[in-house]
Design a protein around this motif. Structure first.
Motif, mmCIF file in Angstrom:
data_model
loop_
_atom_site.group_PDB
_atom_site.id
_atom_site.type_symbol
_atom_site.label_atom_id
_atom_site.label_comp_id
_atom_site.label_asym_id
_atom_site.label_seq_id
_atom_site.Cartn_x
_atom_site.Cartn_y
_atom_site.Cartn_z
ATOM 1 N N VAL A 137 0.919 -1.182 0.156
ATOM 2 C CA VAL A 137 -0.221 0.094 0.006
ATOM 3 C C VAL A 137 0.985 1.145 -0.109
ATOM 4 C CG1 VAL A 137 -1.761 1.301 1.404
ATOM 5 C CG2 VAL A 137 -1.746 -1.365 0.936
ATOM 6 N N ALA A 138 1.968 1.209 0.764
ATOM 7 C CA ALA A 138 2.991 2.320 0.785
ATOM 8 C C ALA A 138 3.696 2.662 -0.310
ATOM 9 C CB ALA A 138 3.659 2.198 1.953
ATOM 10 N N ASP A 139 4.212 1.490 -1.057
ATOM 11 C CA ASP A 139 5.060 1.723 -2.028
ATOM 12 C C ASP A 139 4.823 0.877 -3.385
ATOM 13 O OD1 ASP A 139 6.807 2.609 -0.171
ATOM 14 O OD2 ASP A 139 7.386 0.424 0.359
ATOM 15 N N MET A 140 3.983 0.205 -3.624
ATOM 16 C CA MET A 140 3.721 -0.432 -4.826
ATOM 17 C C MET A 140 2.468 -0.031 -5.503
ATOM 18 S SD MET A 140 4.698 -4.362 -3.609
ATOM 19 C CE MET A 140 4.640 -5.131 -5.315
ATOM 20 N N VAL A 141 1.265 0.102 -4.822
ATOM 21 C CA VAL A 141 0.061 0.464 -5.338
ATOM 22 C C VAL A 141 -0.007 2.084 -5.619
ATOM 23 C CG1 VAL A 141 -2.391 0.424 -5.145
ATOM 24 C CG2 VAL A 141 -1.050 -1.367 -4.234
ATOM 25 N N GLY A 142 -0.180 2.463 -6.990
ATOM 26 C CA GLY A 142 0.078 3.674 -7.280
ATOM 27 C C GLY A 142 -1.171 4.639 -6.987
ATOM 28 N N THR A 143 -2.284 3.924 -6.706
ATOM 29 C CA THR A 143 -3.557 4.760 -6.016
ATOM 30 C C THR A 143 -3.616 4.904 -4.720
ATOM 31 O OG1 THR A 143 -4.629 2.703 -5.789
ATOM 32 C CG2 THR A 143 -5.184 4.032 -7.816
ATOM 33 N N THR A 144 -2.884 4.378 -3.910
ATOM 34 C CA THR A 144 -2.634 4.577 -2.353
ATOM 35 C C THR A 144 -1.223 5.130 -1.813
ATOM 36 O OG1 THR A 144 -1.852 2.448 -2.033
ATOM 37 C CG2 THR A 144 -4.036 2.603 -2.102
ATOM 38 N N ARG A 145 -0.217 4.946 -2.884
ATOM 39 C CA ARG A 145 1.126 5.330 -2.535
ATOM 40 C C ARG A 145 1.110 6.868 -1.732
ATOM 41 N NH1 ARG A 145 3.511 5.173 -7.451
ATOM 42 N NH2 ARG A 145 3.617 2.999 -7.123
ATOM 43 N N ASP A 146 0.903 7.824 -2.523
ATOM 44 C CA ASP A 146 0.749 9.145 -2.034
ATOM 45 C C ASP A 146 -0.006 9.590 -0.960
ATOM 46 O OD1 ASP A 146 2.655 9.708 -4.212
ATOM 47 O OD2 ASP A 146 1.369 10.431 -5.576
ATOM 48 N N ARG A 147 -1.110 8.878 -0.444
ATOM 49 C CA ARG A 147 -2.019 9.030 0.535
ATOM 50 C C ARG A 147 -1.872 7.999 1.850
ATOM 51 N NH1 ARG A 147 -7.486 7.895 -1.785
ATOM 52 N NH2 ARG A 147 -6.665 6.284 -3.141
ATOM 53 N N HIS A 148 -0.636 7.345 1.753
ATOM 54 C CA HIS A 148 -0.431 6.201 2.880
ATOM 55 C C HIS A 148 -0.040 7.068 4.152
ATOM 56 C CE1 HIS A 148 1.965 3.487 5.054
ATOM 57 N NE2 HIS A 148 0.835 2.684 5.085
ATOM 58 N N ARG A 149 -0.308 6.522 5.221
ATOM 59 C CA ARG A 149 0.266 6.932 6.339
ATOM 60 C C ARG A 149 0.315 5.761 7.466
ATOM 61 N NH1 ARG A 149 -3.226 11.918 8.936
ATOM 62 N NH2 ARG A 149 -1.530 11.652 10.673
ATOM 63 N N ASP A 150 1.054 5.681 8.278
ATOM 64 C CA ASP A 150 1.298 4.722 9.491
ATOM 65 C C ASP A 150 0.505 5.462 10.512
ATOM 66 O OD1 ASP A 150 3.019 2.485 7.922
ATOM 67 O OD2 ASP A 150 4.604 3.935 8.136
ATOM 68 N N LEU A 151 -0.482 4.864 10.620
ATOM 69 C CA LEU A 151 -1.339 5.189 11.614
ATOM 70 C C LEU A 151 -1.592 4.631 12.950
ATOM 71 C CD1 LEU A 151 -4.520 6.728 9.527
ATOM 72 C CD2 LEU A 151 -2.607 8.066 10.738
ATOM 73 N N LEU A 152 -1.667 3.193 12.874
ATOM 74 C CA LEU A 152 -1.922 2.172 13.789
ATOM 75 C C LEU A 152 -0.798 1.353 14.387
ATOM 76 C CD1 LEU A 152 -5.105 1.231 11.719
ATOM 77 C CD2 LEU A 152 -5.278 2.140 14.017
ATOM 78 N N THR A 153 -0.894 1.105 15.602
ATOM 79 C CA THR A 153 0.220 0.321 16.266
ATOM 80 C C THR A 153 -0.677 -0.410 17.396
ATOM 81 O OG1 THR A 153 0.479 2.185 17.811
ATOM 82 C CG2 THR A 153 2.138 2.003 16.094
ATOM 83 N N PRO A 154 -0.471 -1.725 17.571
ATOM 84 C CA PRO A 154 -0.860 -2.583 18.587
ATOM 85 C C PRO A 154 -0.506 -2.201 19.905
ATOM 86 C CG PRO A 154 0.243 -3.835 16.731
ATOM 87 C CD PRO A 154 0.690 -2.810 16.535
ATOM 88 N N THR A 155 -1.545 -2.380 20.709
ATOM 89 C CA THR A 155 -1.540 -1.650 22.166
ATOM 90 C C THR A 155 -0.647 -3.072 22.912
ATOM 91 O OG1 THR A 155 -3.643 -2.628 22.644
ATOM 92 C CG2 THR A 155 -3.472 -0.501 22.138
ATOM 93 N N PRO A 156 -0.229 -2.806 24.403
ATOM 94 C CA PRO A 156 0.263 -3.835 24.971
ATOM 95 C C PRO A 156 -0.747 -4.914 25.192
ATOM 96 C CG PRO A 156 1.050 -1.765 25.653
ATOM 97 C CD PRO A 156 -0.062 -1.423 24.758
ATOM 98 N N GLU A 157 -2.026 -4.593 25.218
ATOM 99 C CA GLU A 157 -3.168 -5.567 25.464
ATOM 100 C C GLU A 157 -3.369 -6.262 24.269
ATOM 101 O OE1 GLU A 157 -3.554 -2.276 25.727
ATOM 102 O OE2 GLU A 157 -3.387 -2.266 27.937
ATOM 103 N N ALA A 158 -2.829 -6.010 23.243
ATOM 104 C CA ALA A 158 -3.258 -6.857 21.763
ATOM 105 C C ALA A 158 -2.947 -8.170 21.797
ATOM 106 C CB ALA A 158 -2.699 -6.121 20.598
ATOM 107 N N ALA A 159 -1.911 -8.600 22.454
ATOM 108 C CA ALA A 159 -1.615 -9.918 22.298
ATOM 109 C C ALA A 159 -2.609 -10.995 23.118
ATOM 110 C CB ALA A 159 -0.126 -10.239 22.944
ATOM 111 N N ASP A 160 -3.091 -10.469 24.156
ATOM 112 C CA ASP A 160 -4.019 -11.034 25.207
ATOM 113 C C ASP A 160 -5.462 -11.146 24.848
ATOM 114 O OD1 ASP A 160 -1.767 -11.486 26.987
ATOM 115 O OD2 ASP A 160 -2.154 -9.600 27.961
ATOM 116 N N LEU A 161 -5.674 -10.227 23.589
ATOM 117 C CA LEU A 161 -7.022 -10.374 23.088
ATOM 118 C C LEU A 161 -7.493 -11.567 21.927
ATOM 119 C CD1 LEU A 161 -7.499 -6.535 22.469
ATOM 120 C CD2 LEU A 161 -8.593 -7.998 24.134
ATOM 121 N N GLY A 162 -6.482 -12.383 21.761
ATOM 122 C CA GLY A 162 -6.779 -13.183 20.693
ATOM 123 C C GLY A 162 -7.181 -12.856 19.537
ATOM 124 N N ARG A 163 -8.409 -13.413 19.284
ATOM 125 C CA ARG A 163 -9.303 -12.812 17.947
ATOM 126 C C ARG A 163 -10.471 -12.010 18.287
ATOM 127 N NH1 ARG A 163 -9.334 -17.904 13.564
ATOM 128 N NH2 ARG A 163 -7.394 -17.999 13.362
#
Length: 249
Positions: A137-163
């Motif tokens: 999305v950030a580098d290969m796809v031309g329609t998304t490349r210029d609008r891409h931002r890294d917005l999301l990060t897993p929280t410390p709780e993410a590993a314990d949430l399973g699915r």
């Protein structure tokens, strides 16, 4: 030189359009729903737990059926090595690129917005670094490349949430009313994508729409076989609109 149309052409032979929302089809994820219910059980529970935090629209590019070609490729683009890895990543990127060129406007119309200001991806919660979807999305796809931002990060709780779906699974950078196109590779229950949508909305996003490369289904589960049989009755066409019952191109 390889083109997006050329690289994506072979997928026409095995992509399967999701069924449109309706009787026994979930109006959120397009998977099977029980008679008389508008959504499947996972989407019902997600709506109950997240409320207005759920995505405003979910659009799968194709069904990804367990044991079949497309599901296999969506596994290989992350797990293959060497030249095979590049082959499958370029193919998946071409599928996403071609789909968005033809249908992103359908999605903005469906959401009643002018455009998606920002594009981001659902990050891995398994510890995978440099996820290939992010690179696509950030580098290969031309329609998304210029609008891409890294917005999301897993929280410390993410590993314990399973699915489990949870507004606490991800944290997002601050947003100020932007409309966000959220990309994921596979959707089984939707817990990761919907948790990510909730985080984006909590951070200030206005509209959040999800495009997922493959809606994973196992035809040996419940009434899924009949659902898939109905979906296969419509031959795949790149021009078939994912939000309205007609073709364009």
């Amino acid at each position: 030189m390889a083109t997006v149309v050329g690289l994506s052409a072979r997928y026409t032979n095995f992509l399967v359009h999701p069924l449109p929302p309706g009787p026994e089809v979930c109006q959120v994820c397009r998977g099977p729903a029980k008679v008389g219910y508008p959504t499947c059980w996972p989407c019902h529970e997600t709506g109950r737990l997240l409320g207005n935090g759920v995505a405003d629209a979910v659009v799968p590019v194709s069904l990804a059926l367990k044991g079949e070609q497309y599901a296999n490729e969506l596994w290989r683009y992350k797990n293959a090595a060497g030249p095979q890895q590049q082959h499958f990543r370029m193919g998946s990127a071409a599928v996403l690129w071609r789909f968005l060129v033809l249908h992103e406007k359908c999605l903005t119309d469906h959401c009643a917005i002018a455009a998606f200001d920002t594009v981001t991806t659902v990050p891995s919660t398994s510890g995978r670094r440099d996820h290939p979807l992010r690179s696509m999305v950030a580098d290969m796809v031309g329609t998304t490349r210029d609008r891409h931002r890294d917005l999301l990060t897993p929280t410390p709780e993410a590993a314990d949430l399973g699915r489990s779906v949870s507004a606490e699974r991800f944290a997002s950078s601050a947003l100020w009313g932007e409309n966000v196109l959220l990309i994921d590779d596979t959707w089984t229950t939707g817990s990761r994508a919907q948790s990510a949508a909730a985080a984006l909305k909590a951070a200030g996003a206005d509209c959040v729409a999800v495009v997922v490369l493959g809606r994973h289904l196992n035809i040996d589960y419940g009434n899924t076989a009949g659902h898939v049989e109905n979906a296969r009755m419509r031959r795949f066409s790149w021009e078939a609109c994912p939000t309205r019952p007609w073709r364009h191109g």
